[in-house]
Structures are given as structure tokens and as C-alpha cells.
Design an enzyme around this catalytic site. Structure first.
Site, PDB file in Angstrom:
ATOM      1  N   ASP A  55       0.757  -1.445  -7.041  1.00 18.40           N
ATOM      2  CA  ASP A  55       1.507  -2.601  -7.533  1.00 18.40           C
ATOM      3  C   ASP A  55       0.576  -3.590  -8.242  1.00 18.40           C
ATOM      4  OD1 ASP A  55       2.114  -3.562  -4.101  1.00 18.40           O
ATOM      5  OD2 ASP A  55       0.297  -3.819  -5.291  1.00 18.40           O
ATOM      6  N   ASP A  57      -0.057  -7.508  -8.684  1.00 19.28           N
ATOM      7  CA  ASP A  57       0.257  -8.871  -8.240  1.00 19.28           C
ATOM      8  C   ASP A  57      -0.387  -9.869  -9.188  1.00 19.28           C
ATOM      9  OD1 ASP A  57       1.655  -7.904  -6.064  1.00 19.28           O
ATOM     10  OD2 ASP A  57      -0.136  -7.823  -4.807  1.00 19.28           O
ATOM     11  N   ASP A 133      -9.381 -11.934   1.374  1.00 21.49           N
ATOM     12  CA  ASP A 133     -10.076 -11.305   2.497  1.00 21.49           C
ATOM     13  C   ASP A 133     -11.414 -10.658   2.113  1.00 21.49           C
ATOM     14  OD1 ASP A 133      -8.635  -9.343   1.133  1.00 21.49           O
ATOM     15  OD2 ASP A 133      -7.567  -8.574   2.878  1.00 21.49           O
TER      16      ASP A 133
HETATM   17  P1  ATP Z   1      -2.699  -2.515  -1.359  1.00 16.73           P
HETATM   18  O1  ATP Z   1      -3.211  -1.473  -2.263  1.00 16.73           O
HETATM   19  O2  ATP Z   1      -2.564  -2.081   0.033  1.00 16.73           O
HETATM   20  O3  ATP Z   1      -1.468  -3.242  -1.875  1.00 16.73           O
HETATM   21  P2  ATP Z   1      -3.880  -5.105  -1.734  1.00 16.73           P
HETATM   22  O4  ATP Z   1      -5.306  -5.554  -1.708  1.00 16.73           O
HETATM   23  O5  ATP Z   1      -3.113  -5.323  -3.001  1.00 16.73           O
HETATM   24  O6  ATP Z   1      -3.885  -3.591  -1.313  1.00 16.73           O
HETATM   25  P3  ATP Z   1      -1.881  -6.712  -0.484  1.00 16.73           P
HETATM   26  O7  ATP Z   1      -1.483  -6.748   0.962  1.00 16.73           O
HETATM   27  O8  ATP Z   1      -0.912  -6.296  -1.511  1.00 16.73           O
HETATM   28  O9  ATP Z   1      -3.177  -5.788  -0.523  1.00 16.73           O
HETATM   29  O10 ATP Z   1      -2.454  -8.150  -0.817  1.00 16.73           O
HETATM   30  C1  ATP Z   1      -2.753  -8.581  -2.135  1.00 16.73           C
HETATM   31  C2  ATP Z   1      -4.000  -9.455  -2.098  1.00 16.73           C
HETATM   32  O11 ATP Z   1      -3.769 -10.606  -1.267  1.00 16.73           O
HETATM   33  C3  ATP Z   1      -5.231  -8.803  -1.508  1.00 16.73           C
HETATM   34  O12 ATP Z   1      -5.923  -8.043  -2.456  1.00 16.73           O
HETATM   35  C4  ATP Z   1      -6.029  -9.986  -1.040  1.00 16.73           C
HETATM   36  O13 ATP Z   1      -6.699 -10.587  -2.107  1.00 16.73           O
HETATM   37  C5  ATP Z   1      -4.960 -10.938  -0.546  1.00 16.73           C
HETATM   38  N1  ATP Z   1      -4.680 -10.753   0.883  1.00 16.73           N
HETATM   39  C6  ATP Z   1      -3.767  -9.935   1.445  1.00 16.73           C
HETATM   40  N2  ATP Z   1      -3.774 -10.016   2.779  1.00 16.73           N
HETATM   41  C7  ATP Z   1      -4.730 -10.916   3.086  1.00 16.73           C
HETATM   42  C8  ATP Z   1      -5.221 -11.464   4.315  1.00 16.73           C
HETATM   43  N3  ATP Z   1      -4.738 -11.059   5.473  1.00 16.73           N
HETATM   44  N4  ATP Z   1      -6.210 -12.384   4.237  1.00 16.73           N
HETATM   45  C9  ATP Z   1      -6.681 -12.807   3.052  1.00 16.73           C
HETATM   46  N5  ATP Z   1      -6.284 -12.327   1.884  1.00 16.73           N
HETATM   47  C10 ATP Z   1      -5.301 -11.404   1.876  1.00 16.73           C
HETATM   48 MG    MG Z   2      -1.020  -4.938  -3.232  1.00 16.58          MG
END
Ligand code: ATP
Ligand code: MG
Length: 433
Positions: A55, A57, A133
Site C-alpha cells: 500500500d 501511505d 518506529d
Molecule cells: P506494511 O508493509 O506492513 O504495511 P508499514 O511500515 O507500511 O509496513 P504500517 O502499519 O502500514 O506499516 O504503518 C505505516 C507507517 O506508520 C510505518 O512505516 C511507520 O512509519 C509508522 N508506524 C506504524 N506503526 C507504528 C508504531 N507502532 N510506532 C511508530 N510508527 C509507526
Molecule cells: Mg503500510
């Protein structure tokens, strides 16, 4: 480090055409309206690592209301933390306003364990980078210039494929213990090593996951086990003592089952066969259901408890139901299981007793059952793990493939005539071999 390092396209290698067209249109619209807007998070990280993002964002200086003014198809969601979802029919993109660290104004609050409970303070792009994170999750892609902004020294980590938590690891894991699970998930999925300081507190802090809402852990568990690298993730989770916080019965089962502890290794075989199967299905884009995950993880406990209930004099089917209720009541204290999945898991378990009946009427009925296929897949995994006979698995595989005449013939070869039927009277019925 508060100023951004600008990484040009020649270095980060992202081709803007790899970014979803609709996400690009959102970025263009927001910047044209005078706001800052970047592609962030997993989307940028995955592109930089050469993976296809699942996805895209977006982070912006616009508030959700301002996003809605620019893009009328926006729906604002969430009460505590408001987010803009920009819709294109049923598909939508998440557009989040830059957030500040929770302690900036005192409005963000932490619990007695240091966990963030309110996190709704808007901030600048720099603040937004530092509240993320892991460093590689804090890249900001600027579509207008083609540069990636790096505020946290993430490029150095990316080059050595290292996962590093931003800031003080202990503080960051206390703020949100789910970050420990995320660390393991990203390490396994993206083939990264966890930086020593980022991994150091994890074992000691594992029990902080007890303070996380079971519904959130359910979501995380699905991302973990349906992320395509389930076996590697399981091994890391166990190594860091995190698995027991998600599936306590399965962790106990795996420990008892270990050959060193006098077990026969069959539960481990079952879990590994199931996760391998799940990984393969994800790779082939076939559907997977959480019900199957629970069926596997709780099976050892359910099978043993059902046996005990039966020895106390309960009927076979009821024994499975009693054991299932016990297993789920322990499980939901850690991570919640929506009823539609726990019901399906129960069906998978209760149907296991039917594979031993080979008479024509029962077989033909069973083949028509809604859950036959899931129950059959589960039975074959049990066979693979050595827990039940492989002959059954082969027989039931074949009978699905042949035409009706041959189905009937197969049943008759196993149960010729009706002579055997009478023997059923009041014999102890076993639920599983
Ligand atoms: P995925 O491929 O699983 O979607 P992702 O890194 O995009 O990985 P998401 O849960 O979609 O994970 O979160 C988007 C972004 O938001 C992360 O890349 C990170 O920058 C931030 N984020 C998400 N969860 C947290 C958290 N628990 N603490 C701090 N930042 C977070
Ligand atoms: Mg994501």
C-alpha cells in the site's frame, strides 16, 4: 539530526511510475494546493529495497479537513486520531497529517507503563519522522523533486540492511510494545538484521505485550503469519520470547513436543507444515483464513483436553467442544478471535472425527459440507506430521477427484455390504486416532 538529507533519484532508484497513479494524483493535488505532501512508510521502504509495496501511505501538512477541501472524495475517520481516507470508489488511500511526538504539548499521554494512550498532536515533517518506529520506515518521498528526505540517518541502515529503532529503544518499546512485534516482522519479511541496541531490550520487555488490547494483537498476528514469511517469523518470535505472548498454548505445546523434552515432534511438524502451506498460498495469491491458523496453533491443547474430557465420560463431539471453549478462553486473553473465525476453527476440529467413516452415505454427505475442504486440508497436515494415518489423506484426496460411480465404488471397497454396521453399538467412539 534535524535537517533532512536529500537523496536524489540516482541514489535511491525509485521510479515514480512504480507508485500507484492514484496516490500520485493525491500528492500532486495537495502540493498544488500549497501543502507539503509525501509518500511515506512501508511504500517508500519497499520500493527502495526493491519490493512491490502493498500500500501507499501519504503524510501531509494539511489537516484532515483541509485534505477533504482539496479532495472531496475524502472520508475522515477516527475520533481520537483523525485520519483522511481519500476514496476512489471502494479503494482508498490513507492520508495522515504530520504528527508530533506525544510529549510535545503534554496533550499526548502515556500510561503507567510508559505506553502512549493519546497520540493526536499535529506537528511538522521533522517531528513526524522522529515519531515513526524504525529508521527505514521514516523515509519521505517527494514526488515533485523526485528526492527522498531522510531525517534519521535511514540511508546508512538501508545500505547494510539493518533495522534500527529511532531514539532510545527502551523508551520506544515501552511507548508501544507492538513495535517489538513489528521489528521481528520486518526483519523476517525483508531479510534485515536488527541492530544490536534495538534488539537488546526485546526479551526482557516481551511481557509488556500483556498490556496491549487483544484486538490489536489479533491484527498484528495476522500480519505476522499471513505476511509470506511465517516460518522465519515464528522462529524469531520464539527466540525473542514474543510468541508465548501471542499463542501461549502453542508455545507450551512446542516446548513439550520437543524431542529433548521427551515429545515426538509431531506438533512442531504440524505447525511447520501449516505455516509452509500458508506461505505457499500467499505466494500464489490464494486465500488464507485466520481460522486455520487458530486450528493449528491450538490443536495440541484441544486434542489432549478432548481426550481427557472423553475419559471422564463425555461424548466425543461434546469433548471437542468443551476443549475448544477452554482453549479459546485462554487464547482471547492474549489476542482476540472474532467469532466468525473461532466458529470455523471449531468446525474444522469437530469434523476431524468424520474422516474415519467410509460408508457411502456419510462420505457423500461429508463431501458436500461447507467446511469439508478446510477440514480435509487440516487432516492432511495432521497426516503429514505423523499424527494420523497418511492412508486416510490419500483416500480422501482421491475420492474428491473421481466421478460419482467411482466414489461409490471406493466406499464399497472399504465397507462392503452392511455387515460391519451393527458393531457400532455403544462402542467407545474415538474422536481422533
Ligand atoms: P506494511 O508493509 O506492513 O504495511 P508499514 O511500515 O507500511 O509496513 P504500517 O502499519 O502500514 O506499516 O504503518 C505505516 C507507517 O506508520 C510505518 O512505516 C511507520 O512509519 C509508522 N508506524 C506504524 N506503526 C507504528 C508504531 N507502532 N510506532 C511508530 N510508527 C509507526
Ligand atoms: Mg503500510
Amino acid at each position: 539530526m534535524k535537517s533532512a538529507t536529500r537523496i536524489p533519484a540516482s541514489e535511491h532508484g525509485i521510479n515514480p511510475r512504480e507508485i500507484d497513479k492514484k496516490a500520485r494524483s493525491i500528492l500532486h493535488a495537495l502540493t498544488k494546493a500549497g501543502y507539503e505532501a509525501y509518500l511515506v512508510g512501508g511504500g517508500v521502504r519497499d520500493l527502495m529495497l526493491g519490493y512491490h509495496p502493498k500500500d501507499f501511505d501519504i503524510a501531509t501538512s494539511a489537516t484532515p479537513e483541509q485534505v477533504k477541501q482539496v479532495l472531496p472524495s475524502t472520508r475522515i475517520i477516527g475520533r481520537r486520531f483523525r485520519l483522511a481516507h481519500v476514496h476512489f470508489g471502494r479503494e482508498y488511500f490513507e492520508v495522515a497529517t504530520f504528527r508530533a511526538p506525544h510529549d510535545k504539548t503534554g496533550r499526548g499521554k502515556t500510561s503507567e507503563h510508559g505506553q502512549i494512550i493519546h497520540d493526536n498532536v499535529y506537528g511538522t515533517v521533522v517531528e513526524d519522522a522522529f515519531r515513526r518506529d524504525f529508521s527505514i520506515n521514516a523515509f519521505f518521498y517527494d514526488l515533485e523533486t523526485g528526492d527522498v528526505l531522510d531525517f534519521v540517518g535511514a540511508m546508512a541502515d538501508l545500505k547494510i540492511k539493518q533495522l534500527r529503532i529511532i531514539g532510545d529503544p527502551e523508551v520506544r518499546y515501552r511507548e508501544d510494545p507492538v513495535r517489538m512485534l513489528r521489528a521481528i516482522r520486518f526483519a523476517a519479511k525483508l531479510g534485515l538484521t536488527i541492530e544490536p541496541a534495538s534488539e537488546a531490550p526485546i526479551r526482557q520487555f516481551a511481557s509488556l505485550l500483556d498490556n496491549i488490547a487483544p484486538a490489536r494483537l489479533f491484527d498484528e498476528a495476522l500480519k505476522i503469519f499471513h505476511g509470506g514469511k511465517a516460518i522465519r517469523t515464528l522462529e524469531l518470535l520464539r527466540d525473542y520470547h514474543l510468541f508465548e505472548c501471542l499463542f501461549p498454548a502453542a508455545e507450551r505445546g512446542l516446548q513439550e513436543d520437543a524431542i529433548e523434552s521427551g515429545g515426538d515432534g509431531s506438533f512442531r511438524e504440524l505447525v511447520y507444515a501449516a505455516l509452509k502451506n500458508t506461505d505457499n498460498r500467499i505466494r500464489k495469491d490464494l486465500p488464507v483464513t485466520p481460522a486455520f491458523l487458530f486450528a493449528v496453533m491450538l490443536w495440541k491443547r484441544v486434542r489432549e483436553d478432548a481426550k481427557a474430557y472423553q475419559q471422564e465420560g463425555n461424548p466425543a463431539l461434546q469433548s471437542v467442544h468443551l476443549a475448544a471453549s477452554d482453549a479459546f478462553s485462554e487464547q482471547v486473553k492474549c489476542l482476540s478471535v472474532p467469532r466468525r473465525f473461532s466458529n470455523m476453527t471449531r468446525e474444522i476440529w469437530t469434523l476431524q472425527g468424520l474422516f474415519k467413516f467410509k460408508n457411502q452415505r456419510r462420505v457423500l454427505n461429508f463431501l458436500e459440507q461447507r467446511r469439508f475442504r478446510a477440514a480435509y486440508d487440516f487432516m492432511c497436515l495432521r497426516a503429514k506430521s505423523g499424527e494420523t494415518s497418511f492412508d486416510d489423506c490419500e483416500w480422501w484426496t482421491l475420492i474428491q477427484e473421481v466421478d460419482m460411480d467411482e466414489k461409490i465404488a471406493m466406499c464399497q471397497r472399504v465397507t462392503p455390504g452392511k455387515a460391519k454396521k451393527k458393531r457400532k453399538t455403544r462402542q467407545k467412539r474415538r474422536i481422533s486416532e
